[in-house]
Scaffold this active site. Sequence first.
Site: not given
Ligand code: GLU
Length: 407
Positions: A105, A216
């Site tokens: 992340k 949201g």
């Molecule tokens: N941000 C999204 C999640 O929390 C998608 C992550 C992605 O597509 O790699 O799952």
Amino acid sequence: MRAMNPFENALQQLDRAAQVGKINTDVLARMRHAEREVHVSIPITMDDGKLRIFEGYRVQHSGARGPYKGGIRFHPDTNIDEVRALALWMSMKCAVADIPMGGGKGGITVTPKELSKAELERLARGWVQRMHYVLGPKVDVPAPDVNTNPEIIGWMADEYAKISGDTTGAAFTGKPLGKGGSEGRGAATGMGGFYTFDALREQLGIPASATVAIQGMGNVGGHAASIFEEHAHHIVALSDSRGGIYQKDGLDVAAVLAHKEKNGSLKDFPGAEQISNEQLLELPVDVLIPAALENQITKDNADRIQAKIIVELANGPTTTDADDILFGKNTTVVPDILANAGGVIVSTFEWEQNLKGEHWSEQDVLGKLKNILETQSQLIAKRALELKTDMRRAAFVVALERIQEKL
Ligand code: GLU
């Protein structure tokens, strides 16, 4: 409400799952630590000519099952512990979905609304200039998250291609359609949440036309509202970061989205009662969908939640104390690492299409997505019954077993 450290919550979730699932202690020890954490400063010349320095992060939690995978968040409260938690959840989520990806992340501490579009573009490109050493289609593949969208990801993918010479486009997912993006990616998280809910609905005794409250209205909550409405459910409440609206007979989702687009908020939406985000969580509904930020359902409000099922489209909206209260009163929590996996699943399809030089139809993409989520939802619900535990612990157990096989 967000005072609790999300990484502490994620570690507690790991430990609690290990207690019910006989997880190898070495695996557990490894999962408590990210494999790599990168913290950078990003100097940006603002439109007025002044320099500002932003903090940027990438946490690569586990690469056991494939390249690190996960979004990049732009938010004023983003910090290393939040990104750590989100990266750990991505490892679990990709394993639950059984896709060939690890967990990572990223983020930048910023209030994006205060930046002009040109400043935002420089910031997005700046993050890539600092991070490109640790990215790549076979290394780490970022995507959108809170306050990042296809346009921002498009700038990042472009910057990465310029620096690395990689022209596959597979180093980033969630790109605009014309720049190598996948059909179905925009609505994928909301769509996946619906497939998961629908796979469990009958066995949980939820009516075919249920009442739904959604906290949201970003990419995830907005799409979820339209999708649940299209499938004959009544969206009785919606909110954004400033507050929400309630109409017990059901809102017209398209009209609410148009009102927000025009006025920038939900204030004065005709015929609806104005409510707070806290009130939205406690409404008398069948289905509650938190689709905003972490730590919304805690020991302070869990006993007042009236929904029969909570479908977690946000990451980390429920604390472990709240999990116990909800399980005790027979409220099903469909955990984030299953319920919101649709985004990363379609991201993985995008990556695969880029690597193979293919473009799949929306029908193909959604068919494959539905298949994965139906199978995994049923498997995890069954595992929860066998282990006599909640779906979160069952999902963590399944994920940890799958990761263990690859370590
Ligand atoms: N941000 C999204 C999640 O929390 C998608 C992550 C992605 O597509 O790699 O799952």
